[in-house]
Design a protein around this motif. Structure first.
Motif, PDB file in Angstrom:
ATOM      1  N   ALA A 141     -10.939 -10.456 -17.769  1.00 49.90           N
ATOM      2  CA  ALA A 141     -12.250 -10.698 -17.822  1.00 49.90           C
ATOM      3  C   ALA A 141     -13.393  -9.449 -17.698  1.00 49.90           C
ATOM      4  N   ALA A 142     -12.596  -8.440 -16.832  1.00 51.34           N
ATOM      5  CA  ALA A 142     -13.535  -7.534 -16.247  1.00 51.34           C
ATOM      6  C   ALA A 142     -13.707  -6.185 -16.885  1.00 51.34           C
ATOM      7  N   GLN A 143     -14.863  -5.543 -16.822  1.00 51.02           N
ATOM      8  CA  GLN A 143     -14.701  -3.989 -17.401  1.00 51.02           C
ATOM      9  C   GLN A 143     -14.151  -3.122 -16.521  1.00 51.02           C
ATOM     10  N   SER A 144     -14.323  -3.466 -15.124  1.00 45.93           N
ATOM     11  CA  SER A 144     -13.469  -2.373 -14.108  1.00 45.93           C
ATOM     12  C   SER A 144     -13.090  -3.074 -13.053  1.00 45.93           C
ATOM     13  N   VAL A 145     -12.201  -2.344 -12.092  1.00 50.12           N
ATOM     14  CA  VAL A 145     -11.606  -2.761 -11.070  1.00 50.12           C
ATOM     15  C   VAL A 145     -12.059  -1.980  -9.884  1.00 50.12           C
ATOM     16  N   LEU A 146     -12.361  -2.662  -8.744  1.00 48.26           N
ATOM     17  CA  LEU A 146     -12.792  -1.918  -7.353  1.00 48.26           C
ATOM     18  C   LEU A 146     -11.710  -2.241  -6.711  1.00 48.26           C
ATOM     19  N   ILE A 147     -11.243  -1.123  -6.033  1.00 46.66           N
ATOM     20  CA  ILE A 147      -9.696  -1.118  -5.133  1.00 46.66           C
ATOM     21  C   ILE A 147     -10.107  -1.206  -3.704  1.00 46.66           C
ATOM     22  N   PRO A 148     -10.406  -2.103  -3.067  1.00 49.62           N
ATOM     23  CA  PRO A 148     -10.424  -1.753  -1.403  1.00 49.62           C
ATOM     24  C   PRO A 148      -9.092  -1.402  -0.755  1.00 49.62           C
ATOM     25  N   MET A 149      -8.959  -0.375   0.185  1.00 45.22           N
ATOM     26  CA  MET A 149      -7.757  -0.136   0.560  1.00 45.22           C
ATOM     27  C   MET A 149      -7.871   0.498   2.159  1.00 45.22           C
ATOM     28  N   GLN A 150      -6.664   0.220   2.835  1.00 41.28           N
ATOM     29  CA  GLN A 150      -6.773   0.635   4.261  1.00 41.28           C
ATOM     30  C   GLN A 150      -6.155   2.096   3.997  1.00 41.28           C
ATOM     31  N   CYS A 151      -6.573   2.756   5.105  1.00 39.81           N
ATOM     32  CA  CYS A 151      -6.001   4.050   5.216  1.00 39.81           C
ATOM     33  C   CYS A 151      -4.606   4.134   5.927  1.00 39.81           C
ATOM     34  N   GLU A 152      -3.558   3.361   5.269  1.00 45.12           N
ATOM     35  CA  GLU A 152      -2.505   3.417   6.094  1.00 45.12           C
ATOM     36  C   GLU A 152      -1.160   3.757   4.909  1.00 45.12           C
ATOM     37  N   TYR A 153      -0.350   4.662   5.464  1.00 48.94           N
ATOM     38  CA  TYR A 153       0.700   5.151   4.737  1.00 48.94           C
ATOM     39  C   TYR A 153       1.371   4.196   3.610  1.00 48.94           C
ATOM     40  N   TYR A 154       1.657   2.946   4.207  1.00 47.73           N
ATOM     41  CA  TYR A 154       2.347   2.282   3.257  1.00 47.73           C
ATOM     42  C   TYR A 154       1.391   1.628   2.323  1.00 47.73           C
ATOM     43  N   ALA A 155       0.334   1.886   2.344  1.00 48.58           N
ATOM     44  CA  ALA A 155      -0.694   1.084   1.218  1.00 48.58           C
ATOM     45  C   ALA A 155      -0.411   1.907   0.241  1.00 48.58           C
ATOM     46  N   LEU A 156      -0.021   3.181   0.257  1.00 43.80           N
ATOM     47  CA  LEU A 156       0.170   3.994  -0.928  1.00 43.80           C
ATOM     48  C   LEU A 156       1.145   3.402  -1.709  1.00 43.80           C
ATOM     49  N   GLU A 157       2.192   2.672  -1.473  1.00 44.50           N
ATOM     50  CA  GLU A 157       3.284   2.014  -2.276  1.00 44.50           C
ATOM     51  C   GLU A 157       2.690   1.029  -3.192  1.00 44.50           C
ATOM     52  N   GLY A 158       1.830   0.115  -2.219  1.00 43.38           N
ATOM     53  CA  GLY A 158       0.836  -0.913  -2.923  1.00 43.38           C
ATOM     54  C   GLY A 158       0.124  -0.407  -4.139  1.00 43.38           C
ATOM     55  N   LEU A 159      -0.636   0.649  -3.616  1.00 45.52           N
ATOM     56  CA  LEU A 159      -1.533   1.025  -4.616  1.00 45.52           C
ATOM     57  C   LEU A 159      -0.670   1.526  -5.957  1.00 45.52           C
ATOM     58  N   ALA A 160       0.283   2.227  -5.967  1.00 42.71           N
ATOM     59  CA  ALA A 160       1.083   2.460  -7.322  1.00 42.71           C
ATOM     60  C   ALA A 160       1.508   1.331  -8.044  1.00 42.71           C
ATOM     61  N   GLN A 161       1.780   0.299  -7.300  1.00 42.16           N
ATOM     62  CA  GLN A 161       1.955  -0.999  -7.921  1.00 42.16           C
ATOM     63  C   GLN A 161       0.957  -1.597  -8.597  1.00 42.16           C
ATOM     64  N   LEU A 162      -0.318  -1.453  -7.797  1.00 41.67           N
ATOM     65  CA  LEU A 162      -1.617  -2.047  -8.536  1.00 41.67           C
ATOM     66  C   LEU A 162      -1.821  -1.238  -9.715  1.00 41.67           C
TER      67      LEU A 162
END
Ligand code: ATP
Ligand code: MG
Length: 284
Positions: A141-162
């Motif tokens: 439904a959206a035009q865009s995605v805003l991604i909140p993220m924590q500055c933690e190393y393992y958050a990078l893996e989650g970001l790749a998946q997203l």
């Protein structure tokens, strides 16, 4: 009217806090905002000042075709902000929609069908911590995605998946979906990894990374229990200043000025507008 989904399948990364407070400050800056709560936890609904136990019709009714967006929308105590609330009924939606026609487009269809949606400048969708059918409906439904993220190393893996999921959605259901931006939230200046993680994320998302970072702040965590945005709860707190700056950066990136001039920004001794950079962010 622009539809922005706030998403990250990782739990507890500030999706709801960012949805509520971005909506509140966009409202204060004169924009008309509809906050859609697509999480059965209904934290955005209560966080924006609606008693979730009293919600009779929710976004669930819209998704299963038993209600219209207008029919469920409520005015909130926050200036210029309305909410399409969630309630626990939404838990069933993922399962119930599996065999429904256009199951990935139920939210998109209900937004398009609703002509009065154009009275809003922004529709902000808060999503649950998963990449299930509810979140896919939001992406579609959206035009865009805003991604909140924590500055933690393992958050990078989650970001790749997203990132992969967003590419998939672009192929399958929403070819024009864009990345609105990535916001570092709950930033703790004492964490050594912080700058390393930020560098890694900038390699991937480049100028999509917001300048504004949201510090860890007790006041931000307290506000929802009073059903208030940080703008209403403690507008002089660090968290409030950060979210106000985030809303302004969001508008600037969308080529829009605030509709009403906000109160003069605080200035430092040299007379320039004060901004908080990462180094200055501290825990209260
Ligand atoms: P979920 O995945 O469960 O939906 P979420 O991504 O929506 O979680 P929030 O509910 O916004 O995350 O935040 C998780 C918790 O952290 C909440 O208790 C919230 O009040 C708190 N919190 C969020 N941002 C901050 C912050 N900048 N400083 C301190 N606490 C915060
Ligand atoms: Mg949430």
């Amino acid at each position: 009217m622009k539809v922005v989904v706030v998403a990250n399948q990782k739990g507890g990364v500030s999706k709801t806090t960012t949805s509520v407070n971005l909506a509140a400050y966009l409202g204060q800056l004169g924009k008309h905002v509809l906050l859609i709560d697509l999480d059965p936890q209904a934290n955005a609904t209560s966080g924006i000042g609606i008693d979730k136990s009293k919600v009779e019709k929710s976004i669930y009714d819209v998704l299963i075709g038993k209600g219209s967006m207008d029919g469920i929308t409520l005015q909130t105590p926050e200036q210029n902000v309305w909410v399409a609330p969630a309630n626990l009924a939404l838990v069933g939606a993922e399962v119930e929609l599996v065999h429904a026609p256009r199951r990935e487009f139920r939210l998109a269809d209900s937004i398009i069908k609703n002509e009065s949606i154009n009275r809003y400048d922004y529709v902000i969708i808060d999503t649950p911590p998963s990449l299930g059918l509810l979140t896919i409906n939001a992406f579609s439904a959206a035009q865009s995605v805003l991604i909140p993220m924590q500055c933690e190393y393992y958050a990078l893996e989650g970001l790749a998946q997203l990132y992969k999921t967003i590419q998939l959605v672009k192929q399958k259901s929403n070819p024009t979906l864009q990345i609105e931006g990535l916001v570092f939230a709950m930033v703790d200046s004492r964490a050594n990894l912080t700058t390393q993680v930020i560098d890694e994320v900038k390699k991937l998302l480049k100028d999509k990374v917001y300048e504004t970072m949201i510090p860890r702040s007790v006041r931000l965590a307290e506000a929802p229990s009073f059903g208030k945005s940080i703008a209403s709860y403690d507008k002089t707190s660090k968290g409030a200043e950060a979210y106000e700056r985030l809303a302004k950066e969001f508008l600037q990136r969308n080529g829009q000025a605030p509709t009403v001039p906000p109160a003069a920004a605080p200035t430092n001794e040299t007379g320039s507008t004060s901004t908080t950079h990462l180094q200055e962010v501290s825990t209260p």
